[in-house]
Design an enzyme around this catalytic site. Structure first.
Site, PDB file in Angstrom:
ATOM      1  N   HIS A  94      -6.108  -1.007  11.631  1.00 19.20           N
ATOM      2  CA  HIS A  94      -5.326  -1.874  10.134  1.00 19.20           C
ATOM      3  C   HIS A  94      -6.536  -3.074   9.710  1.00 19.20           C
ATOM      4  O   HIS A  94      -6.864  -3.757  10.715  1.00 19.20           O
ATOM      5  CB  HIS A  94      -4.058  -2.220  10.770  1.00 19.20           C
ATOM      6  CG  HIS A  94      -3.413  -2.520   9.580  1.00 19.20           C
ATOM      7  ND1 HIS A  94      -3.042  -1.773   8.481  1.00 19.20           N
ATOM      8  CD2 HIS A  94      -2.423  -3.670   9.222  1.00 19.20           C
ATOM      9  CE1 HIS A  94      -2.361  -2.240   7.619  1.00 19.20           C
ATOM     10  NE2 HIS A  94      -2.104  -3.582   8.021  1.00 19.20           N
ATOM     11  N   ASN A 144      -0.499  -9.341   4.964  1.00 22.71           N
ATOM     12  CA  ASN A 144      -0.648  -7.906   5.173  1.00 22.71           C
ATOM     13  C   ASN A 144      -0.425  -7.275   3.863  1.00 22.71           C
ATOM     14  O   ASN A 144      -0.389  -7.911   2.960  1.00 22.71           O
ATOM     15  CB  ASN A 144       0.713  -7.517   5.889  1.00 22.71           C
ATOM     16  CG  ASN A 144       0.319  -6.233   6.894  1.00 22.71           C
ATOM     17  OD1 ASN A 144      -0.618  -5.511   6.587  1.00 22.71           O
ATOM     18  ND2 ASN A 144       1.404  -5.839   7.830  1.00 22.71           N
ATOM     19  N   CYS A 171      -5.036   0.480   3.750  1.00 26.60           N
ATOM     20  CA  CYS A 171      -5.133  -1.029   4.210  1.00 26.60           C
ATOM     21  C   CYS A 171      -6.581  -1.671   3.957  1.00 26.60           C
ATOM     22  O   CYS A 171      -6.784  -2.776   3.691  1.00 26.60           O
ATOM     23  CB  CYS A 171      -4.696  -0.990   5.646  1.00 26.60           C
ATOM     24  SG  CYS A 171      -5.635  -0.140   6.795  1.00 26.60           S
ATOM     25  N   GLN A 204       0.702  -1.172   0.005  1.00 19.39           N
ATOM     26  CA  GLN A 204      -0.024   0.011  -0.130  1.00 19.39           C
ATOM     27  C   GLN A 204       0.894   1.231   0.047  1.00 19.39           C
ATOM     28  O   GLN A 204       0.315   2.320  -0.205  1.00 19.39           O
ATOM     29  CB  GLN A 204      -0.957  -0.032   1.164  1.00 19.39           C
ATOM     30  CG  GLN A 204      -0.279   0.304   2.572  1.00 19.39           C
ATOM     31  CD  GLN A 204      -1.042   0.168   3.768  1.00 19.39           C
ATOM     32  OE1 GLN A 204      -1.669  -0.912   4.056  1.00 19.39           O
ATOM     33  NE2 GLN A 204      -1.644   0.956   4.420  1.00 19.39           N
TER      34      GLN A 204
END
Length: 373
Positions: free
Chosen positions: A320, A340, A181, A175
């Site tokens: 997140h 992630n 996110c 990102q």
């Protein structure tokens, strides 16, 4: 005696296959300018200005000649391009401080006080508050879905699962310096469900969501919510592919064309709050699940390997969005396998194992959901 060598080994092991990239500090990046000027970073800026005013003294105090080679390698691997020598000195000062914290943690891990290791990554020259402001962009709110997934009987579920091995998961994405996110968590779950339905794995466009979901309450790089992204995808009749609508890591004008949509969705399902059994059942029977976590701590930002378990996070203040792609048990310790969106230099090639059945670690089962095509 434990010293900097362990972090150097972890760093070089992670990137030994990567080619050398360009470095400089004559030309600054757009982020370097934001670093100094952005209003939202005023606390970080005050600190850095104070450091810069004493840059010579700070450099002398912090400079460790044994770290010069690691610093040079760090800049090359991550293409670090600082605006000026003073800014590089300041970044070096922050980096050395963070490296010391990494080593202190790893020393405790080596003697059995922690279950995970930290390591150098592309964010190791950033302040904690600075990192959180740019990277943690989830903005949670009360749920609106009328569909609820529940289930407490996990005895008949597989003992472990990894949807990557079954073709449900795209490559790790990055990102960058954008609080998007939530968009990556949304596309990740949707990519998995699209593969489940069609047998085709297509990388979907996070930039499409950044640019085109403000009407549903999201705010691009300033943050958003997975469920709002689902609502806008449903409302707009679909989402474009990454190939047609590539990522820019900034807010831009919406260019979505419904005729180019890869897929849409009919609804989305919330998973029972705080219920890890329900989350396990969803992961086992549905596929990758988007979740929200509290990722504010330094140890999460610098995570390298092992099973992450921390007393510094909670299950309420979530900041997140990530994607649960599996679960399992390692050395008698249950974990969630989580994808992630901070690039492959972070964690285990972009992944983290988070403690499972450990009191809803960092809120991983607090705000979970998935789309229905």
């Amino acid at each position: 005696m434990y010293d900097y060598n362990l972090s150097l080994i972890l760093f070089r092991y992670s990137f030994q296959q990567r080619s050398t990239v360009r470095t400089c500090y004559k030309e600054g990046t757009a982020f370097d300018s934001v670093f100094w000027l952005s209003v939202k970073m005023n606390v970080a800026i005050v600190f850095l200005v104070l450091v810069a005013l004493h840059t010579t003294c700070a450099y002398i105090l912090s400079n460790n000649k044994s770290l010069d080679d690691i610093w040079i390698e760090f800049k090359k691997v991550h293409n670090k391009c600082y605006e000026s020598k003073d800014l590089e000195i300041t970044r070096r000062f922050i980096w050395e401080r963070n490296l010391q914290r990494i080593n202190e943690h790893n020393h405790l891990t080596a003697v059995g006080q922690h279950s995970y290791w930290l390591g150098i990554n592309e964010y190791s020259d950033m302040l904690d508050d600075e990192f959180r402001a740019f990277m943690n962009g989830l903005r949670p709110q009360k749920r609106n879905s009328t569909l609820l997934f529940s289930g407490t009987n996990v005895n008949d579920l597989p003992k472990e699962i990894d949807w990557r091995k079954k073709g449900y998961v795209t490559e790790v994405k990055n990102q960058k310096k954008c609080g998007s996110c939530w968009a990556f968590a949304a596309t990740g779950a949707l990519e998995g469900q699209y593969f489940k339905k069609t047998g085709k794995l297509v990388s979907l466009s996070e930039q499409n969501l950044i640019d085109c979901t403000d009407a549903c309450g999201n705010n691009g790089c300033e943050g958003g919510l997975v469920e709002r992204a689902y609502q806008c995808i449903q409302k707009e009749g679909g989402i474009d592919s990454e190939a047609n609508y590539p990522y820019e890591a900034k807010d831009d004008k919406c260019r979505y064309n419904r005729k180019a949509a890869i897929t849409s969705l009919s609804n989305y399902v919330d998973i029972t709050h705080f219920d890890e059994d329900a989350l396990q059942k969803a992961v086992a029977t549905v596929g990758p699940i988007s979740v929200a976590i509290d990722a504010h701590d330094f140890t999460f930002a610098q995570y390298k390997s092992g099973i992450y378990e921390s007393t510094e996070c909670n299950d309420i203040t979530l900041d997140h969005g990530v994607l649960v792609v599996g679960y399992g048990t390692e050395n008698g310790k249950d974990y969630w396998l989580v994808k992630n969106s901070w690039g492959p230099s972070w964690g285990m090639n972009g992944y983290i194992k988070m403690a499972r059945n450990a009191g809803n670690m960092c809120g991983i089962a607090t705000l979970a959901s998935y789309p229905i095509l």
